[in-house]
Write a protein that holds these residues in place. Structure first.
Motif, mmCIF file in Angstrom:
data_model
loop_
_atom_site.group_PDB
_atom_site.id
_atom_site.type_symbol
_atom_site.label_atom_id
_atom_site.label_comp_id
_atom_site.label_asym_id
_atom_site.label_seq_id
_atom_site.Cartn_x
_atom_site.Cartn_y
_atom_site.Cartn_z
ATOM 1 N N LEU A 260 0.833 -1.209 0.000
ATOM 2 C CA LEU A 260 0.000 0.000 0.000
ATOM 3 C C LEU A 260 0.864 1.254 0.000
ATOM 4 O O LEU A 260 1.826 1.361 0.774
ATOM 5 C CB LEU A 260 -0.915 -0.017 1.229
ATOM 6 N N THR A 261 0.506 2.220 -0.857
ATOM 7 C CA THR A 261 1.259 3.473 -0.929
ATOM 8 C C THR A 261 0.404 4.693 -0.598
ATOM 9 O O THR A 261 0.918 5.698 -0.117
ATOM 10 C CB THR A 261 1.878 3.668 -2.317
ATOM 11 N N SER A 262 -0.913 4.622 -0.858
ATOM 12 C CA SER A 262 -1.772 5.764 -0.542
ATOM 13 C C SER A 262 -3.226 5.311 -0.486
ATOM 14 O O SER A 262 -3.579 4.254 -1.014
ATOM 15 C CB SER A 262 -1.613 6.894 -1.575
ATOM 16 N N VAL A 263 -4.052 6.139 0.142
ATOM 17 C CA VAL A 263 -5.475 5.846 0.309
ATOM 18 C C VAL A 263 -6.260 7.112 -0.009
ATOM 19 O O VAL A 263 -5.894 8.213 0.430
ATOM 20 C CB VAL A 263 -5.799 5.384 1.741
ATOM 21 N N GLN A 264 -7.337 6.952 -0.778
ATOM 22 C CA GLN A 264 -8.232 8.069 -1.073
ATOM 23 C C GLN A 264 -9.640 7.740 -0.596
ATOM 24 O O GLN A 264 -10.093 6.606 -0.740
ATOM 25 C CB GLN A 264 -8.263 8.374 -2.571
ATOM 26 N N VAL A 265 -10.309 8.741 -0.044
ATOM 27 C CA VAL A 265 -11.697 8.612 0.381
ATOM 28 C C VAL A 265 -12.499 9.670 -0.358
ATOM 29 O O VAL A 265 -12.231 10.869 -0.226
ATOM 30 C CB VAL A 265 -11.841 8.790 1.910
ATOM 31 N N ASN A 266 -13.440 9.214 -1.195
ATOM 32 C CA ASN A 266 -14.243 10.107 -2.034
ATOM 33 C C ASN A 266 -13.353 11.004 -2.895
ATOM 34 O O ASN A 266 -13.609 12.205 -3.054
ATOM 35 C CB ASN A 266 -15.187 10.951 -1.176
ATOM 36 N N GLY A 267 -12.283 10.428 -3.438
ATOM 37 C CA GLY A 267 -11.409 11.147 -4.348
ATOM 38 C C GLY A 267 -10.394 12.049 -3.692
ATOM 39 O O GLY A 267 -9.610 12.694 -4.388
ATOM 40 N N VAL A 268 -10.367 12.092 -2.357
ATOM 41 C CA VAL A 268 -9.421 12.960 -1.641
ATOM 42 C C VAL A 268 -8.446 12.080 -0.865
ATOM 43 O O VAL A 268 -8.862 11.201 -0.105
ATOM 44 C CB VAL A 268 -10.147 13.907 -0.676
ATOM 45 N N GLU A 269 -7.153 12.299 -1.079
ATOM 46 C CA GLU A 269 -6.148 11.477 -0.414
ATOM 47 C C GLU A 269 -6.111 11.799 1.076
ATOM 48 O O GLU A 269 -6.180 12.976 1.485
ATOM 49 C CB GLU A 269 -4.772 11.716 -1.034
ATOM 50 N N VAL A 270 -6.013 10.747 1.890
ATOM 51 C CA VAL A 270 -5.955 10.948 3.335
ATOM 52 C C VAL A 270 -4.648 11.645 3.686
ATOM 53 O O VAL A 270 -3.663 11.589 2.949
ATOM 54 C CB VAL A 270 -6.073 9.604 4.084
ATOM 55 N N SER A 271 -4.628 12.303 4.827
ATOM 56 C CA SER A 271 -3.439 13.038 5.244
ATOM 57 C C SER A 271 -2.312 12.073 5.595
ATOM 58 O O SER A 271 -2.521 10.866 5.773
ATOM 59 C CB SER A 271 -3.768 13.906 6.466
#
Length: 312
Positions: A260-271
């Motif tokens: 895993l490198t990144s996570v987005q929720v509703n098109g917005v990357e988590v901090s």
């Protein structure tokens, strides 16, 4: 008869020495024979083992030659091309699966109101309230009507909520009231003495309580571009439930392990802080679900670290 030679000079001690020497020589010869026999057995075993290994090696060589001849034959002439075509077909089918699952997600995330909503309104309709029309758009429910009291619309909402929680909050998002057909009877001094034929127009707008869906997508960032690792997974939760995914740090696809490198929720990357928390807890949590959510996980190929701390 005279003795040959002279017995002079040979004592009993000398005779015993010769006997002991002869016995020791026989013993040494016997041990030497044992050693030679054991050596011959070892050599024979080695020769037999070598001969068997030689035969097996020749058999393996013949198998390799036969395999090389088969690989060079017409049967496997286009095997690399076929492998490339199969890989391309697999990627195409994977994208088709992703597209179809995306369509399925669009269907699953469409909210629908219960068929008993209007029956609930009829059963809980106050006597001084008249409903002119209602409209359902997605999960937004709008009721328009008239009432003879300024609290009738709120009373209607309270009765419906008490009977069955059809709105996803204690109060709808908006209640509008407007006095209409207001006629006043004035006193001689111009003050209002009485109101005649006074009633209120109301509009109630609120979101209906429905199941909340979470759509989960997984992608891999490769040198050739971004590819979908799986179909879109749609999960259904009750209102205010918590989404938990505790299997996201790694993803295996076609025998390749991705991290895993990144996570987005509703098109917005988590901090960065949220992502660090996800990595530390090895799970992703979204609490108090009140609306449909799209979650996207991005991965890259896992790289193994060497003992020196470099990368393999």
């Amino acid at each position: 008869m005279a003795l040959i030679g002279s017995g002079k000079g040979y004592s009993k001690k000398d005779i015993n020495f010769f006997e002991e020497y002869t016995a020791a020589a026989r013993k040494t010869a016997r041990y030497l024979a044992y050693f030679i026999f054991a050596a011959l057995v070892v050599i024979a075993i080695f020769v037999i083992w070598w001969f068997i290994a030689f035969l097996q090696n020749n058999a393996i060589k013949k198998d390799i030659q036969a395999m090389e001849a088969r690989i060079a034959s017409e049967e496997f002439k286009d095997v690399e091309k076929e492998a490339t075509n199969i890989e391309a077909d697999l990627a195409k089918r994977n994208q088709q699966l992703y597209a179809m699952s995306s369509m399925r997600q669009a269907v699953d995330t469409k909210t629908s109101a219960g068929t008993n909503v209007m029956q609930l309104l009829i059963e809980n309709l106050p006597s001084e309230v008249y409903i002119a029309k209602y409209e359902l758009t997605g999960d937004v429910f709008t009721i328009e009507g008239y009432a003879f009291t300024d609290y009738a619309a709120l009373e209607l909402v309270n009765m419906v909520q008490d009977d069955q929680n059809i709105f996803n909050s204690d109060r709808p998002t908006m209640i509008e009231m407007e006095r209409v057909n207001d006629k006043n009877v004035l006193n001689d001094d111009g003050t209002i003495r009485n109101r005649i034929n006074c009633f209120y127009k109301f509009v109630i707008t609120g979101n209906l309580t429905n199941k909340v869906t979470v759509g989960v997508s997984s992608y891999a960032n490769l040198d050739s571009g971004v590819i979908a690792l799986d179909a879109v997974r749609t999960y259904t939760y009750d209102y205010n439930d918590t989404y938990v995914n505790d299997n996201i740090l790694e993803f295996e696809y076609n025998g390749v392990v991705y991290t895993l490198t990144s996570v987005q929720v509703n098109g917005v990357e988590v901090s960065a802080e949220q992502f660090a928390e996800i990595q530390a807890n090895a799970k992703h949590v979204i609490s108090n679900l009140t609306d449909n959510v799209d979650v996207t996980y991005y991965y890259t190929v896992a790289v193994a670290a060497t003992e020196e701390g470099g990368e393999a």
